[in-house]
Design an enzyme around this catalytic site. Sequence first.
Site, PDB file in Angstrom:
ATOM      1  N   ARG A  46       0.847  -1.207   0.000  1.00 48.00           N
ATOM      2  CA  ARG A  46       0.000   0.000   0.000  1.00 48.00           C
ATOM      3  C   ARG A  46       0.873   1.244   0.000  1.00 48.00           C
ATOM      4  NH1 ARG A  46      -1.832   1.586   4.696  1.00 48.00           N
ATOM      5  NH2 ARG A  46      -2.631  -0.442   5.343  1.00 48.00           N
ATOM      6  N   TYR A  98     -16.415  16.768 -15.342  1.00 43.38           N
ATOM      7  CA  TYR A  98     -16.696  15.335 -15.443  1.00 43.38           C
ATOM      8  C   TYR A  98     -17.773  14.985 -14.411  1.00 43.38           C
ATOM      9  CZ  TYR A  98     -16.113  10.336 -14.922  1.00 43.38           C
ATOM     10  OH  TYR A  98     -16.352   8.994 -14.820  1.00 43.38           O
ATOM     11  N   ASP A 170      -7.262  18.738 -14.282  1.00 41.06           N
ATOM     12  CA  ASP A 170      -7.562  17.383 -14.745  1.00 41.06           C
ATOM     13  C   ASP A 170      -7.116  17.304 -16.199  1.00 41.06           C
ATOM     14  OD1 ASP A 170      -8.745  15.084 -15.827  1.00 41.06           O
ATOM     15  OD2 ASP A 170     -10.430  15.154 -14.414  1.00 41.06           O
ATOM     16  N   LYS A 195      -8.269   6.199 -19.222  1.00 38.79           N
ATOM     17  CA  LYS A 195      -8.554   6.720 -20.553  1.00 38.79           C
ATOM     18  C   LYS A 195      -7.313   6.607 -21.460  1.00 38.79           C
ATOM     19  CE  LYS A 195     -12.322   7.547 -18.296  1.00 38.79           C
ATOM     20  NZ  LYS A 195     -12.652   8.801 -17.661  1.00 38.79           N
TER      21      LYS A 195
END
Length: 381
Positions: A46, A98, A170, A195
Amino acid sequence: MEFDTLCIHGNDNKYDTTGAVSVPIFQSATFVHPGVGQSTGYDYSRVQNPTREHLENTIAKLENGSDAMAFSTGMAAVTALMELFCAGDHIIASDDLYGGSHRLFHRISIKNGLSFDLVDTSDISNIVSRIKPETKAVFVETPTNPMMQVTDLAAVSALCKKHSLLLIVDNTFLTPYFQKPLELGADIVVHSGTKYLGGHNDTLAGFLVVSRSELSERLRFIYKTTGACLSPFDSWLMIRGIKTLAVRMERQQQNALEIARWLCSHKRIRAVHYVGLPSHPHYEVSRRQTTGFGAMISFETDCRETALGILGHVRVIQYAESLGGVESLITYPMLQTHADIPKEEREAKGINERLLRLSVGLESSADLIDDLKQALEVNQT
Ligand SMILES: *Cc1c(COP(=O)(O)O)cnc(C)c1O
């Protein structure tokens, strides 16, 4: 090194002693300590994992940032980012956001005491007029989704510096291949790696990239504490996807331009929103701050039936959410990505029942145009 080379050789494969060309997938949750109080540099996945570290270093280099963190999804990245803020803090964001970010801000972050003003950030005066003592950050998407509005990043960055606000961008739509927000003065870059970075519609991922170590320290603490890290295997898929980022972006853009031009000439198409068309209102700003226009197109048909007809009859293009992959995908923003945005707000932005969004992939542009053509004709009867 040029960007194309960085995508492939941006970082040494320092974890391997066999000569493997591909970075190994370290599918291990934990790492043995050589002795008491000693570490190999890896303790628990992690916190850090070698495969993920390789990916993060690559992304940091591509964006020209000081550090990058890889998350399980883009929304996990934005959620962790919101932990930088405290109850009472105010954030100004793009209004054509978004849908998932819009939902996070208005349904979860608000509950935690943050407040938001969504404005059209392509006009900087809208940002200026909303700045108040509690304002801590400006969160921009450029170009926006789905209306393709462009924000002048250098100008907004100068404004943010003057008021000591963080500028968060973004960069999912253009990727660092076409746009490097940190070089234009942004502090933090957000990505949905799902994406273009991944590029194959097969993996979910998200990134935060920061300009300086002070932000890296704060976000690394949030990262290891909240725990939405990217798995070793998915990190490897991202590494593989990024190797072809430059060629994919070039070719997808070329396809998009051809399709955008064709759409402009079709009698049943009322408007085409593609930043690479000189008729786009933000074409000049884009040319100044980016090296390309990307491959996202939104277009408005003459009526609802035409839009539905296209969705129902495309054969090569697939009716599916998401974007940026090798497969061309078409979506109906009103019902999909933007379903959670109040109707009046949506309509005011132009996200109506006639609007479709096309993510242009790597198929032949002739096949894509033929596909749109037949889908538009089927519905003519
Ligand atoms: C998809 C997307 C996100 C969210 O990313 P996920 O990987 O789906 O969680 C955020 N911003 C933009 C611009 C996106 O397109």
